[in-house]
Scaffold this motif. Structure first.
Motif, PDB file in Angstrom:
ATOM      1  N   LYS A 222       0.805  -1.217   0.000  1.00  0.00           N
ATOM      2  CA  LYS A 222       0.000   0.000   0.000  1.00  0.00           C
ATOM      3  C   LYS A 222       0.841   1.271   0.000  1.00  0.00           C
ATOM      4  O   LYS A 222       0.357   2.335  -0.350  1.00  0.00           O
ATOM      5  CB  LYS A 222      -0.926   0.009   1.219  1.00  0.00           C
ATOM      6  N   GLY A 223       2.114   1.196   0.439  1.00  0.00           N
ATOM      7  CA  GLY A 223       2.967   2.376   0.427  1.00  0.00           C
ATOM      8  C   GLY A 223       2.961   3.147   1.737  1.00  0.00           C
ATOM      9  O   GLY A 223       2.138   2.931   2.622  1.00  0.00           O
ATOM     10  N   ARG A 224       3.924   4.107   1.840  1.00  0.00           N
ATOM     11  CA  ARG A 224       4.081   4.884   3.075  1.00  0.00           C
ATOM     12  C   ARG A 224       2.855   5.729   3.389  1.00  0.00           C
ATOM     13  O   ARG A 224       2.467   5.883   4.564  1.00  0.00           O
ATOM     14  CB  ARG A 224       5.325   5.782   2.970  1.00  0.00           C
ATOM     15  N   ASP A 225       2.227   6.299   2.361  1.00  0.00           N
ATOM     16  CA  ASP A 225       1.094   7.201   2.605  1.00  0.00           C
ATOM     17  C   ASP A 225      -0.029   6.493   3.345  1.00  0.00           C
ATOM     18  O   ASP A 225      -0.677   7.064   4.244  1.00  0.00           O
ATOM     19  CB  ASP A 225       0.565   7.749   1.272  1.00  0.00           C
ATOM     20  N   ALA A 226      -0.299   5.241   2.973  1.00  0.00           N
ATOM     21  CA  ALA A 226      -1.370   4.493   3.639  1.00  0.00           C
ATOM     22  C   ALA A 226      -1.056   4.279   5.111  1.00  0.00           C
ATOM     23  O   ALA A 226      -1.952   4.328   5.971  1.00  0.00           O
ATOM     24  CB  ALA A 226      -1.585   3.145   2.941  1.00  0.00           C
ATOM     25  N   ILE A 227       0.241   4.053   5.424  1.00  0.00           N
ATOM     26  CA  ILE A 227       0.636   3.860   6.825  1.00  0.00           C
ATOM     27  C   ILE A 227       0.502   5.166   7.597  1.00  0.00           C
ATOM     28  O   ILE A 227      -0.023   5.205   8.720  1.00  0.00           O
ATOM     29  CB  ILE A 227       2.088   3.334   6.907  1.00  0.00           C
ATOM     30  N   GLU A 228       0.947   6.263   6.993  1.00  0.00           N
ATOM     31  CA  GLU A 228       0.865   7.558   7.675  1.00  0.00           C
ATOM     32  C   GLU A 228      -0.584   7.975   7.898  1.00  0.00           C
ATOM     33  O   GLU A 228      -0.898   8.649   8.883  1.00  0.00           O
ATOM     34  CB  GLU A 228       1.614   8.612   6.868  1.00  0.00           C
ATOM     35  N   ASP A 229      -1.474   7.571   6.979  1.00  0.00           N
ATOM     36  CA  ASP A 229      -2.892   7.911   7.139  1.00  0.00           C
ATOM     37  C   ASP A 229      -3.496   7.284   8.386  1.00  0.00           C
ATOM     38  O   ASP A 229      -4.439   7.827   8.975  1.00  0.00           O
ATOM     39  CB  ASP A 229      -3.682   7.464   5.905  1.00  0.00           C
ATOM     40  N   VAL A 230      -2.968   6.123   8.805  1.00  0.00           N
ATOM     41  CA  VAL A 230      -3.478   5.483  10.013  1.00  0.00           C
ATOM     42  C   VAL A 230      -3.252   6.363  11.233  1.00  0.00           C
ATOM     43  O   VAL A 230      -4.093   6.447  12.135  1.00  0.00           O
ATOM     44  CB  VAL A 230      -2.810   4.091  10.200  1.00  0.00           C
ATOM     45  N   PHE A 231      -2.091   7.061  11.255  1.00  0.00           N
ATOM     46  CA  PHE A 231      -1.723   7.870  12.416  1.00  0.00           C
ATOM     47  C   PHE A 231      -1.966   9.356  12.178  1.00  0.00           C
ATOM     48  O   PHE A 231      -1.406  10.196  12.883  1.00  0.00           O
ATOM     49  CB  PHE A 231      -0.247   7.654  12.750  1.00  0.00           C
ATOM     50  N   ILE A 232      -2.822   9.696  11.219  1.00  0.00           N
ATOM     51  CA  ILE A 232      -2.954  11.094  10.785  1.00  0.00           C
ATOM     52  C   ILE A 232      -3.438  12.012  11.906  1.00  0.00           C
ATOM     53  O   ILE A 232      -3.058  13.178  11.977  1.00  0.00           O
ATOM     54  CB  ILE A 232      -3.890  11.168   9.555  1.00  0.00           C
ATOM     55  N   PHE A 233      -4.274  11.494  12.844  1.00  0.00           N
ATOM     56  CA  PHE A 233      -4.820  12.352  13.887  1.00  0.00           C
ATOM     57  C   PHE A 233      -4.035  12.280  15.202  1.00  0.00           C
ATOM     58  O   PHE A 233      -4.371  12.960  16.170  1.00  0.00           O
ATOM     59  CB  PHE A 233      -6.275  11.989  14.160  1.00  0.00           C
ATOM     60  N   ILE A 234      -2.994  11.449  15.239  1.00  0.00           N
ATOM     61  CA  ILE A 234      -2.270  11.281  16.497  1.00  0.00           C
ATOM     62  C   ILE A 234      -0.765  11.300  16.295  1.00  0.00           C
ATOM     63  O   ILE A 234       0.007  11.343  17.234  1.00  0.00           O
ATOM     64  CB  ILE A 234      -2.699   9.962  17.177  1.00  0.00           C
ATOM     65  N   GLY A 235      -0.323  11.256  15.028  1.00  0.00           N
ATOM     66  CA  GLY A 235       1.092  11.107  14.716  1.00  0.00           C
ATOM     67  C   GLY A 235       1.963  12.230  15.239  1.00  0.00           C
ATOM     68  O   GLY A 235       3.081  11.998  15.711  1.00  0.00           O
ATOM     69  N   GLU A 236       1.490  13.470  15.162  1.00  0.00           N
ATOM     70  CA  GLU A 236       2.327  14.608  15.558  1.00  0.00           C
ATOM     71  C   GLU A 236       2.640  14.595  17.047  1.00  0.00           C
ATOM     72  O   GLU A 236       3.696  15.048  17.479  1.00  0.00           O
ATOM     73  CB  GLU A 236       1.632  15.914  15.182  1.00  0.00           C
ATOM     74  N   ASP A 237       1.712  14.074  17.861  1.00  0.00           N
ATOM     75  CA  ASP A 237       1.903  14.064  19.309  1.00  0.00           C
ATOM     76  C   ASP A 237       2.567  12.788  19.797  1.00  0.00           C
ATOM     77  O   ASP A 237       2.882  12.670  20.984  1.00  0.00           O
ATOM     78  CB  ASP A 237       0.548  14.223  20.013  1.00  0.00           C
ATOM     79  N   SER A 238       2.770  11.817  18.911  1.00  0.00           N
ATOM     80  CA  SER A 238       3.302  10.518  19.303  1.00  0.00           C
ATOM     81  C   SER A 238       4.785  10.416  18.964  1.00  0.00           C
ATOM     82  O   SER A 238       5.322  11.193  18.175  1.00  0.00           O
ATOM     83  CB  SER A 238       2.541   9.396  18.588  1.00  0.00           C
ATOM     84  N   ASP A 239       5.424   9.417  19.572  1.00  0.00           N
ATOM     85  CA  ASP A 239       6.771   9.038  19.174  1.00  0.00           C
ATOM     86  C   ASP A 239       6.612   8.024  18.050  1.00  0.00           C
ATOM     87  O   ASP A 239       6.369   6.830  18.295  1.00  0.00           O
ATOM     88  CB  ASP A 239       7.516   8.427  20.367  1.00  0.00           C
ATOM     89  N   LEU A 240       6.692   8.486  16.811  1.00  0.00           N
ATOM     90  CA  LEU A 240       6.376   7.656  15.647  1.00  0.00           C
ATOM     91  C   LEU A 240       7.530   7.686  14.661  1.00  0.00           C
ATOM     92  O   LEU A 240       8.018   8.754  14.283  1.00  0.00           O
ATOM     93  CB  LEU A 240       5.090   8.147  14.968  1.00  0.00           C
ATOM     94  N   LYS A 241       7.974   6.500  14.245  1.00  0.00           N
ATOM     95  CA  LYS A 241       9.043   6.391  13.258  1.00  0.00           C
ATOM     96  C   LYS A 241       8.677   5.301  12.259  1.00  0.00           C
ATOM     97  O   LYS A 241       8.374   4.171  12.639  1.00  0.00           O
ATOM     98  CB  LYS A 241      10.369   6.063  13.944  1.00  0.00           C
TER      99      LYS A 241
END
Length: 714
Positions: A222-241
């Motif tokens: 599915k690619g990186r975009d699909a993975i980032e979409d999962v965390f779209i509402f919480i990613g900025e506040d999380s420790d995400l790599k």
């Protein structure tokens, strides 16, 4: 196996396959009538005829083979462009299809009438296919080149390493991290390890804070975009790599891939240790992971995460290699007799009953291991039950397709012009339910054509389109399926219904009743508003059959109509007949189950209210008078009445009826067992079930009991 046995087995298989081919043939012919220039449909018809001819000859069905050859020859002319598709050709081919089905059913026995009909059809086909002089002189049309479709570019399959630690105050935002993990699992093969090294001591732990995260391996295309979409509402506040580990579809990288699969290299890439620490550790005789943990270089959890990544990558690589060896294979299927499926369902029902007894035994004791075992058996039996039920589920689209021929032939006989449209063909129902739906659906469609859709001239005079329409629709709703039959005809004439009901003594003249109550008279035995008895209607048996069959399925019928605009009949059908959710009740020492789908609520029956209706069985519930059946009296159950009785309110076909019981025990998953031939005339009981303690409970036929209430005018 002898040659004779092998031939008999082959004939049996051919008969099953031929039936399916004939159904597909009818569908293709009806579609071809609407699209006569569709060469793919012509080819589909020709292949179906050719298959039946060849297989019929192979297994000794000589009459079938000989007759089908004549029909196939005509469609070979159509396929070659020497003959056009016409309504007459479709009519003759549909008649041929019915003759072939009759020949297969007669088992090659003599059938003079069938042979004579086949002879007449062959004669008409030959007349139809005889070329005209003008056609013989026409040049053959040039073949058009068909461009090949380009293969779609295969998406890159990649394994991603995802480190995700939500903020400690994640609960305060109303976010559940587990839902995000479920979304990740839907993207591809996923492996997760919980990282718990951030959890404080118990004395310092705040239950409203979130302390751990996850190391995740995801293989997806599915690619990186699909993975980032999962965390779209919480990613900025999380420790995400998120980082790519390996691209599996890229060729000539095997050496690099093999290197990545080594545990030490994975730990270095993940940043858990450096090369110098790794080099010192590998000289020991112990396993690398043990050495690193003993030296305090990494934690055991991080070793576990790295090993999981190693294993995940191995599996992904092996899977890709296997896929590259062979082309993707479409899911195969096997043909299983329905009797074997019925036996499997019965065995699953027995297992559910035993599981209920085991759970009851475990809950009554103090043995922890027994309780754990009972929970596991409950989980496994639930999965087995659901999978078994799914095996019996088939789309209703095949049933809808059968009615296209019915609408075509019947509208022609009645002088109507009607188009059949369908929605929800993919909706699935239990095979047994679909088989029992055929008769009521046929009667509803015949009724819509005869009583609903007007003749073309009459429609034009009233400002409607010349062509009428019948619309079939199916949709899921919880444990039920709603099937609607809608026409745009004249609608139901309420005055005719009222007059006929008064004439037959079903209602008093001047009585004020609702539309639902008025329409319910349509389903009374022998009720018909037709002036003349015809081959289609007028005897008052069609809608009676609908009500009887739908009641047998524990379903309900609802009728809505607007005069001069049309009528909609809605059938509410349970998904399966084998296992239902029920409400378990008690009357004296007897247990009764009411289908939960029919239950609205349960309330106490106050004696003062019950006696306030002057001896009639009416209960005052929130300002409404609701008739009820006292099951203790109705079934003549001996014993003393309960001090506080319960009334179960049900809703069937627009009517609210109560059933008075001593106690409402609660919801119960009910495995339905037939009562046997001795009790086949018992109308108010639809079956029985075995409870967890081994005792028997009877399943009430709620529609039948409601009818009893209406007949007694309670």
């Amino acid at each position: 196996m002898s040659d004779a046995q092998g031939l008999d087995a082959g004939r049996a298989v051919f008969l099953v396959e031929a039936t399916e081919i004939l159904e597909q043939l009818e569908e293709s012919l009806l579609e071809l009538e609407e699209s006569p220039d569709n060469s793919e449909l012509v080819g589909s018809v020709f292949r179906a005829l050719h298959t039946i001819k060849g297989s019929g000859a192979m297994f000794g069905f000589d009459r079938v083979s000989s007759f089908t050859h004549e029909v196939e020859t005509v469609f070979d002319e159509v396929r070659s462009g020497n003959m056009e598709v016409s309504r007459e050709l479709i009519d003759l081919t549909l008649r041929s299809r019915d003759i072939i089905r009759g020949m297969l059913g007669s088992d090659q026995g003599e059938d003079t009438a069938l042979d004579e009909e086949a002879g007449r059809v062959v004669t008409e086909l030959k007349k139809l296919s005889a070329p005209s002089p003008a056609a013989q002189d026409m040049p053959e049309p040039p073949e058009a080149a068909v461009p090949e479709k380009a293969d779609k570019e295969e998406a890159t399959l990649t394994t991603w390493r995802i480190r995700f630690k939500p903020p400690e105050d994640v609960f305060s935002t109303g976010t559940n991290p587990l839902f995000l993990l479920e979304d990740l699992r839907e993207l591809g093969d996923c492996d997760m390890v919980s990282m718990t090294d951030g959890i404080p001591r118990l004395s310092e732990l705040d239950p409203e804070r979130f302390y751990f995260g996850w190391d995740i391996l995801l293989t997806t295309d599915k690619g990186r975009d699909a993975i980032e979409d999962v965390f779209i509402f919480i990613g900025e506040d999380s420790d995400l790599k998120i980082e790519a580990v390996e691209h599996h579809n890229v060729p000539d990288e095997e050496d690099a891939q093999d290197k990545l699969l080594r545990l030490g290299d994975i730990l270095v890439m993940r940043g858990e240790l450096d090369r110098e620490q790794l080099s010192k550790a590998v000289h020991s005789q112990k396993r690398l992971g043990e050495i690193l943990v003993e030296r305090g270089l990494v934690t055991a959890e991080k070793i576990d995460a790295a090993l999981r990544e190693q294993n995940h990558l191995k599996k992904a690589k092996a899977k890709v290699k296997e896929q590259n060896k062979q082309k993707p294979v479409v899911d195969s299927s096997i043909r299983v007799p329905s009797s074997k499926l019925d036996e499997l369902v019965n065995l699953v029902g027995e297992l559910v009953t035993v599981q209920a007894r085991l759970s009851q035994l475990a809950n009554g004791g103090e043995d922890g291991q027994l309780k754990f075992l009972a929970e596991e058996v409950e989980r496994l039996s639930a999965e087995l039950r659901d999978n078994t039920m799914n095996i019996r589920m088939v789309p209703i689209g095949a049933t809808f397709t059968k009615f296209r021929r019915l609408v075509r032939d019947l509208s022609s006989d009645l002088g109507r012009e009607v188009i059949l449209t369908t929605v929800g063909e993919e909706t699935e129902l239990d095979k047994t339910v679909i088989e029992k739906l055929n008769d009521p659906m046929v009667h509803l469609i015949r009724n819509a054509l005869d009583h609903g859709v007007e003749p073309p001239d009459k429609r034009v005079a009233s400002g409607k389109k010349r062509e009428g329409s019948i619309h079939l629709e199916a949709e899921h709703s919880g444990a039920h399926v709603f099937i609607r039959v809608r026409d745009d005809g004249a609608g139901i004439n309420k005055e005719k219904i009222r007059k006929k009901a008064i004439e037959r003594g079903l209602m008093e003249e001047g009585a004020d009743i609702s539309d639902d109550e008025l329409y319910s008279f349509i389903f009374s035995p022998g009720f018909s508003t037709a002036v003349v008895v015809s081959s289609v209607s007028g005897r008052g048996v069609g809608m009676d059959v609908v009500r009887t069959n739908i009641d047998a399925l524990r379903g309900s019928v609802d009728v809505k109509s607007v005069e001069r605009e049309g009528t909609t009949v809605t059938l509410k059908i349970p998904l399966t007949l084998a296992i239902i959710e029920g409400l378990l009740t008690r009357v004296g020492e007897e247990r009764y189950v009411l289908p939960l789908s029919a239950v609205e609520e349960c309330v106490e029956l106050v004696e003062d209210e019950a006696g306030a209706s002057r001896g009639r069985n009416l209960a005052h519930i929130r300002g409404e008078l609701i008739p009820y059946v006292h099951l203790r009296r109705h079934f003549n159950i001996q014993g003393k009445r309960a001090a506080i009785e319960q009334i179960v309110i049900t809703h069937i076909d627009g009517h609210r009826i109560g059933f008075v019981v001593d106690e409402v025990i609660g919801q119960h998953q009910t495995v339905i067992k037939n009562l046997g031939h001795m009790y086949r005339n018992v109308k108010e009981i639809s079956g029985a079930t075995i409870l967890g303690d081994g005792t028997l409970a009877l399943i009430l036929d709620v529609p039948c009991l409601v009818q009893e209430v209406q007949n007694n005018q309670l």
